[in-house]
Design a protein around this motif. Sequence first.
Motif, short mmCIF file in Angstrom:
data_model
loop_
_atom_site.label_atom_id
_atom_site.label_comp_id
_atom_site.label_asym_id
_atom_site.label_seq_id
_atom_site.Cartn_x
_atom_site.Cartn_y
_atom_site.Cartn_z
N ARG A 191 -4.11 9.33 -1.09
CA ARG A 191 -5.58 9.34 -1.06
C ARG A 191 -6.19 8.50 -2.18
NH1 ARG A 191 -8.35 13.91 -3.54
NH2 ARG A 191 -7.01 14.90 -5.08
N PHE A 192 -5.35 8.02 -3.07
CA PHE A 192 -5.87 7.16 -4.15
C PHE A 192 -5.52 5.68 -3.93
CE2 PHE A 192 -5.55 11.39 -6.20
CZ PHE A 192 -6.94 11.59 -6.31
N VAL A 193 -5.18 5.36 -2.68
CA VAL A 193 -4.98 3.96 -2.28
C VAL A 193 -5.93 3.68 -1.12
CG1 VAL A 193 -3.35 2.24 -1.40
CG2 VAL A 193 -2.57 4.01 -3.00
N ARG A 194 -6.82 2.70 -1.29
CA ARG A 194 -7.83 2.42 -0.27
C ARG A 194 -7.55 1.07 0.37
NH1 ARG A 194 -11.76 5.92 -2.70
NH2 ARG A 194 -10.39 7.70 -3.07
N THR A 195 -7.51 1.07 1.71
CA THR A 195 -7.25 -0.18 2.42
C THR A 195 -8.23 -0.44 3.54
OG1 THR A 195 -5.69 1.00 3.84
CG2 THR A 195 -4.76 -0.13 1.93
N GLU A 196 -9.05 0.56 3.88
CA GLU A 196 -10.01 0.37 4.98
C GLU A 196 -11.08 -0.63 4.56
OE1 GLU A 196 -9.90 1.85 7.95
OE2 GLU A 196 -8.01 2.86 7.39
N ALA A 254 0.84 -1.20 0.00
CA ALA A 254 0.00 0.00 0.00
C ALA A 254 0.87 1.25 0.00
CB ALA A 254 -0.94 -0.01 1.20
N GLU A 255 1.94 1.20 0.76
CA GLU A 255 2.84 2.36 0.80
C GLU A 255 3.52 2.60 -0.54
OE1 GLU A 255 5.71 2.27 4.05
OE2 GLU A 255 3.98 2.20 5.43
N ALA A 304 3.33 2.20 -13.92
CA ALA A 304 4.13 2.06 -12.70
C ALA A 304 3.46 1.10 -11.73
CB ALA A 304 4.37 3.43 -12.06
N VAL A 305 2.12 1.21 -11.60
CA VAL A 305 1.39 0.33 -10.69
C VAL A 305 1.53 -1.13 -11.15
CG1 VAL A 305 -0.95 -0.37 -9.98
CG2 VAL A 305 -0.26 2.05 -9.85
N LEU A 306 1.32 -1.37 -12.45
CA LEU A 306 1.39 -2.77 -12.91
C LEU A 306 2.81 -3.31 -12.82
CD1 LEU A 306 -1.20 -3.25 -15.79
CD2 LEU A 306 -1.50 -3.11 -13.32
N ALA A 307 3.80 -2.46 -13.07
CA ALA A 307 5.19 -2.92 -12.95
C ALA A 307 5.50 -3.29 -11.49
CB ALA A 307 6.15 -1.84 -13.45
N LEU A 308 4.97 -2.51 -10.56
CA LEU A 308 5.16 -2.82 -9.14
C LEU A 308 4.49 -4.16 -8.77
CD1 LEU A 308 5.79 -2.21 -6.13
CD2 LEU A 308 3.71 -0.81 -6.09
#
Lengths: 472, 472
Positions: free
Chosen positions: B17-22, B7-8, B55-59
Motif C-alpha cells: 500500500r506504500f507503492v503507488r503506480t496508478e 513495483a513488486e 533498502a529502497v535506494l540499494a534496490l
Amino acid sequence: MIDTGLAEELSRIVGARFVRTERAELATFASDGLPTYRRTPAIVVLPGTAHEVCAVLALLERRGVPFVARGAGTGLSGGALAEAPAVLVTLTRLARILQVDPANRRAVVEPGVVNATLSRATAPFGLMYAPDPSSQTACTIGGNVAENAGGPHCLKYGVTANHVLALEVVLPSGVPVRLGSGSGEPWGPDLVGAFVGSEGMFGIATEITVRLVPLPPEVRTMLADYTSLRLAGDAVSQIIAAGVVPAALEMMDHNAIQMVESSVYAAGYPADAAAVLLVELDGRAAAVEDDARLVGSILGGSGARSVRVARSAAERDKLWQGRKKAFGAMGRVSADLVVQDAVVPRSALPDVLEEIASIGERYRLRVTNVFHAGDGNLHPNLSFDAADPDQVERVHAASGEIIRACVGAGGTITGEHGVGLDKLAYMPLVFGPDDLGLMAAVRRVFDPDGRANPGKVIPTAQCREWRPWSAS
Amino acid sequence: MIDTGLAEELSRIVGARFVRTERAELATFASDGLPTYRRTPAIVVLPGTAHEVCAVLALLERRGVPFVARGAGTGLSGGALAEAPAVLVTLTRLARILQVDPANRRAVVEPGVVNATLSRATAPFGLMYAPDPSSQTACTIGGNVAENAGGPHCLKYGVTANHVLALEVVLPSGVPVRLGSGSGEPWGPDLVGAFVGSEGMFGIATEITVRLVPLPPEVRTMLADYTSLRLAGDAVSQIIAAGVVPAALEMMDHNAIQMVESSVYAAGYPADAAAVLLVELDGRAAAVEDDARLVGSILGGSGARSVRVARSAAERDKLWQGRKKAFGAMGRVSADLVVQDAVVPRSALPDVLEEIASIGERYRLRVTNVFHAGDGNLHPNLSFDAADPDQVERVHAASGEIIRACVGAGGTITGEHGVGLDKLAYMPLVFGPDDLGLMAAVRRVFDPDGRANPGKVIPTAQCREWRPWSAS
C-alpha cells in the motif's frame, strides 16, 4: 636536499626575495601555536597576488609537489605545518581589504588580512567582523576560514562559517573557481559551507567576502567568582536557560586565575577563587540594562562570592585582558603549553571538568581550564616541557583521555581549533569508515593527488575505500 | 509503461500500500508549488523507516533507476518533481520527532516532520525551531534541509543551514553515512554545510539534528503604510542602518495589498497604499520596548502615512495573515501564480522594484511583490493562466528578465527557493564553467551515476569537464 630548480621557478613567479630556502629561515616556519609538533618545509614561498597564487599552484601541480597554505601560523592543531618535500605557501602578503560596503554590510578581503585589522577598518562605519579568536591581533581571515575559527563572541554571533558569503579559491591544480554568490544567504549547491573548515585540503582562498555586523552601542562586562567549579557551571546553564544570549560567557578555573594574577596580565580576579565567570552583554542600551539586571540576579542567586561590573572601557579591557592573555600567562610557569580543544553538551560541563582534573592528576600534569562555557567549548591546557620526552608522552596520553571523556559525555573532538595533525587519531571516535571515506572522496574532487595539506585531518588508514556505487 | 517487477520489489520492502503506480495517483505527485512544470514519476514509494530508505535506494541502485526525494511538495522551483523512469521517494511517513533535548537545545527529527509541528512540540520547553518558510504548516524539515529554506524570521535567526547540526544520510547507493557531529558548531571536514541546500542531489537525510532557540518572551508587530515604494524601501534601509535587528521586516506592494484585502484573508491593510511594511520585533520585554520606540520614530519620520502596532496576539495574527496568505489570495485573481525568488543588495531595492514593474508592463503580466525586504530577498509574483501557452511563454520570458535585472544589480538568482528546474538556465549568470564543473564533481562523489534528482540544479551542458589535475 633543496630542489633548487623548483626554488628558481618559484622565484620567477614571485621574485627571489619571496622564496625562502635557508635552513634558519625555514625553521621559523616549522611550528604553529601547538608546541608538540615541528615540521620543516622544503621551501617557503610568499606570493603577493591571487594571480601569483594560481601560478605557484600550477607549477607545484606540474612538478607533483605537495603544499600547505599558511596564514599567521597561530593555529592550535598543527594544521599549517609542512614537511619536506612539501612547500609552504604563506599568504601574509595578500593582506588587502579590497572593499567595504557599509550599505550592504559586506567586506571583501584577501586571506592575509589580520582578523582585528578588518574590524578596525570597518569601525568608522559602525560595523565589525564578529568572529574573534583569542589570537585575533595576529591570526588572518584566511586561516580563520580554513579552521572555521570561533572565539568568545561566537556564542552570540556565530562562528566563521556564519560570516563568509563567498570565496574565490585557487584549486590545488592552479585553477581559480568561485564558491557562493556573495548575495544573501548560502543557497543551492554552493560549496562555501564545505570549504570553510576544510583546513587547507581544498585549495587556497584568495578573496573572501564576509558579512559585517553593527557595532553594539552598549557593552556591559561582569565578573562573578565562585568557590566551586560546579556552582559556576550551574550559573552558566541558568543564564542560558533564562533566555539571555550573552555576547560572551567565559569561564576560567583556579589554576588559570592564579597564573593570570601572578603575571603581568593581572586582571584583578580574586586569586583564591575556584572559578570566575566573565559575562559580556551587548546591544542597544535598554536591552543591555535589562539583561544585566537579570544576569546580575542569577549570578547573585547562584552562590557567587561577588559580582563586579566594569564601570569603564578601561575596566572592561582589564577584565578581558586576563582572559585573552591567559595563554601568555601560562607560558610563564612552564616551557610549553598545549591548548586543548573539545566540546561537551553544556549540561555535562561540571562532570567533565571533574574528570579532566582527575586525568591531570593521574598523569601528573598541571591542567588549566579557560573556555567558552556558554557553548560548552572546553580548552583544557596542559603545561609541560617539550624537551622532556616523558612529559611529552604524558601530554599526548592525557590529551587522548580528555578527548575520549568529552566524546563519552556526548561531545566531540574539537570546537574551533580543527583536526590538523593533533586530532587525526581521534576522528574514528566520531566518524565511521564510510563517513571518513566520503570526506576523503570529497577531498579528492578538489585535490585528486592529495597534495594539499597531506597527512592531515582525514585518517586515510581508517577510511573505507569509496565506492558509492556498491551498496554494502 | 510501469515496471511491474520494480513495483513488486519495492512492495516487498515497504508494503504494497506504500507503492503507488496508478496513473491518477501518480498525477497527484506531478507538480509542486510552482505551476509551470509538471512531471509524472514512474512509481511513487513511501518508505516508513530509515532502514526502508536504505533498502529502497540499494534496490534502485542495483536496477540503475533514478529517483527524486520529496517531502510535502510545497517547493517553488520544481525541485521535487520526478519524471519516469525516475521513482519518487516520498518521505512523509518518516515523521517522528525522535528526541527533544531542552538542556542542550537540540532536537532530532525524521525528514517528514512538518516544520510547524516541531515548534509546537518544543513550545512546552520554551523553545522553537526558528526557520519559518511561509509554507511552514505543510512543508517538512527534510524539504527545508534540501532547499536550505528561509522564511520571514530568518532575518534575525538565520536560514536552515544555521540550524542543522548533524545529519544521517542515505547515499544514492543505499549506504548510510553520518555528516557532522551534533555537538556545537560545525568543524573540520564536516559535510553538513554542503548537504544543506543540495536539493536532493546528494542522497536522502533520514535523521536531522537541529538547533532550538528560546521562544521570545515578548513580540511586537507593527504595520506602516506608504504612498510610494521608494519611501518604504528607504525606511527598510534606515531601520537596518540604525542597528536594530528585527525578527522580520517584510514588504508588500500595492497589487499584493489589493489582492489580500479583497480576499477572505483581508488583514486590514490600507487598500490604497503603494506599499506596507510589516516589522516584527522580539526578545525580552525591555529590549523590544526600546527597539519599538526607535523603529516607531524611524517609520514616523520616513513618510509613512500611518503606523499601527498590534495590541493583542489576535491583532498580530491578523497582520501576519495578510502576509502569509498573500499567495493564496493571489490564487483568486488568476488561475496560476509563479512565486519568483531572487536577491538584491538592500540598497538596490527601490531601483530593482521599478525595473520589475516595467518588465511586468512590457510582458502584460500582473506582477505582485511580497518579500523579505530586510535581507533583500525579493518574491516578484506573476499571475497567469497555465492553460494559455502565450501567457506561459511571457511568464518565462519576464522571469528571465527579472532574474537578469537582479543579477545586474549585484544580486543573485535565488534567495530561498533553490535552483531546481526553474533556475537551471540561470546558473551560468552567476557561475563560470569551472565553478559549475566543481559542483558537478562534488555531486558525483555522492552520486556517481547522476541518479539522484537528475536534470536539476547544475546545467551539465555548461560545466567544464572536471579535470582538476590539468591546470587550464
